[in-house]
Each structure stands twice: as structure tokens, then as C-alpha cells.
Design an enzyme around this catalytic site. Structure first.
Site, PDB file in Angstrom:
ATOM      1  N   LYS A   1      13.995 -33.559 -78.829  1.00 14.36           N
ATOM      2  CA  LYS A   1      14.524 -34.219 -77.632  1.00 14.36           C
ATOM      3  C   LYS A   1      14.361 -33.316 -76.410  1.00 14.36           C
ATOM      4  O   LYS A   1      14.037 -33.792 -75.309  1.00 14.36           O
ATOM      5  CB  LYS A   1      15.997 -34.581 -77.830  1.00 14.36           C
TER       6      LYS A   1
ATOM      7  N   LYS B   1      21.064 -31.165 -67.132  1.00 13.89           N
ATOM      8  CA  LYS B   1      21.713 -30.588 -68.317  1.00 13.89           C
ATOM      9  C   LYS B   1      20.714 -30.427 -69.459  1.00 13.89           C
ATOM     10  O   LYS B   1      20.660 -29.384 -70.128  1.00 13.89           O
ATOM     11  CB  LYS B   1      22.882 -31.487 -68.737  1.00 13.89           C
TER      12      LYS B   1
END
Length: 233
Positions: A107, A175
Site C-alpha cells: 500500500k 500521512k
């Protein structure tokens, strides 16, 4: 699915967390996007209690979730993936990419690619538009060649209409790039482009635009060029 690594720690490892109440033989699946190190920590804690664990972050956005076509990157054992595959398939396409933490590494790589492509498309659109090319026609032309990408297709209206209502918030992508950069440091990998886009996303946040769609990176390129895409085209 929760926003970040500390949230996953609290929900899974806390005094009243998932593992505290899980029966031996249960399977815990975390679909958050978090640090691979934390995913491995959770998997080890689960194993110590006789509980299986998978890290299974997703890509595809809100529309992918609604339509059941998410890409699901799964880390964990073959046995645990086999138990979860049918259930995960109801949400999209699960791919077993390796042991615990591998889903989160995948990811992070996904977010690196998307960030770089959004920035590249933004720069190309501003350059073409300021040079007098119709941006809509340019997108159509580029989309038929090697430069055509899912990002350009999915975000076309965001770029051309300056519609930055969030599909995926800039602050969340910031983030995620932090996770990618931390993972890169762990393995001694240099990610110069990612570091640049990370700083640009930080600049959006400092402007109070962290909740805008990540395609709002376009506005920073426009600001630097003194040109708004579509002006005079």
C-alpha cells in the site's frame, strides 16, 4: 479500518481491544493503512494469543468500495489468506502479497506511485495550458498513449474543473507518504520524488487545505506558474 498506526494499536492491542476479547482460532483482519512495522507487531501479538492476523489495506477510493472493486493488498500466512479470501472478494480483488506487513508495504508503494503521477499530471496540465493547448483535448490525446493513467482518468474532472471535493484527502495522502518514507529509511531506499511530493502535501495542509482532494496539488503548480489551467485556452 481506522486512520493510523496508533489507532490500530489501541483498537487491537489495548486493554479492551480486539485481541483481548478474541477467541483462540479467530482471524483478525485490519484494512487500515498503517506502518508495516505496526502490522507485524499486531500479527506477532495475535499469534501469541492463538489468533490469526492479516493486514489488508485497500486502494480504489469511495467509489471502489461502493461498487465492490477495491484492490486489496494482503499480508499474512497462506492459511489465513485462504480463510479470508472469499469474504474479501465481496469487496474487490484480494491479492496475497506476502507475510505479515507485506500488505502495508504494498500500500505504501501504491501511494508513492499515485502521489508521483498526480504531481506529474499537474505539471503537464499547467505547462500545456499556459502554452496555449486546450487542456481537455490534451487529456484526451495523452489518455490514448503511454501517458494515459488511471489517475488521469479518475481525476480528470478534479483537474479540469478545479473540483477538489475530497475523494481522498490530501492530509491522508501526506500521512501515507510519511509511512512510505519511514519504511524506505528502514530498508535504506532513497525516494527523492516521494519526499518532494510529501513536502508539497504539507504545504497544502499549512494553507488549511488538508481536507481537499489530493489532486489539489495542481493548485500549487498553478500558483508557482502564475497560471490557472484552462485560462485563455
Amino acid at each position: 479500518m481506522v486512520p493510523d498506526s496508533p489507532d490500530v494499536r489501541e483498537v487491537t492491542l489495548g486493554e479492551d481491544g480486539v485481541l483481548a476479547g478474541a477467541s483462540e482460532g479467530a482471524l483478525a483482519i485490519d484494512m487500515s493503512t498503517i506502518s508495516p512495522a505496526v502490522a507485524r507487531e499486531v500479527a506477532a501479538a495475535a499469534d501469541g494469543r492463538g489468533v490469526g492476523a492479516l493486514d489488508a489495506p485497500v486502494s480504489g477510493g469511495e467509489s471502489g468500495a461502493i461498487e465492490g472493486r477495491l484492490s486489496i493488498m494482503v499480508g499474512g500466512s497462506d492459511e489465513h489468506f485462504a480463510r479470508a479470501e472469499e469474504m474479501l472478494s465481496a469487496m474487490g480483488t484480494p491479492t496475497h502479497v506476502g507475510e505479515a506487513g507485506a500488505g502495508q508495504v504494498s500500500k505504501a508503494c501504491n501511494q508513492v506511485i499515485i502521489a508521483g503521477v498526480i504531481q506529474a499530471v499537474s505539471e503537464a496540465l499547467v505547462l500545456g495550458s499556459k502554452a496555449g493547448v486546450d487542456p481537455q483535448e490534451m487529456v484526451r490525446a495523452l489518455g490514448g498513449g503511454l501517458a494515459g493513467t488511471r489517475v488521469m482518468e479518475a481525476k480528470e474532472s478534479n483537474f479540469l474543473d478545479h473540483d477538489f471535493e475530497p475523494g481522498f484527502r490530501a492530509e491522508l495522502h501526506h500521512k501515507d507518504l510519511g509511512i512510505a518514507l519511514a519504511t524506505a529509511r528502514e530498508y535504506g531506499v532513497s525516494l527523492p520524488l516521494t519526499a518532494l511530493v510529501d513536502q508539497l502535501l504539507a504545504a497544502l495542509e499549512h494553507r488549511g487545505r488538508g481536507k481537499d482532494d489530493h489532486s489539489a496539488l495542481l493548485s500549487l503548480v498553478e500558483e508557482a506558474a502564475g497560471h490557472r489551467v484552462g485560462e485563455g485556452a
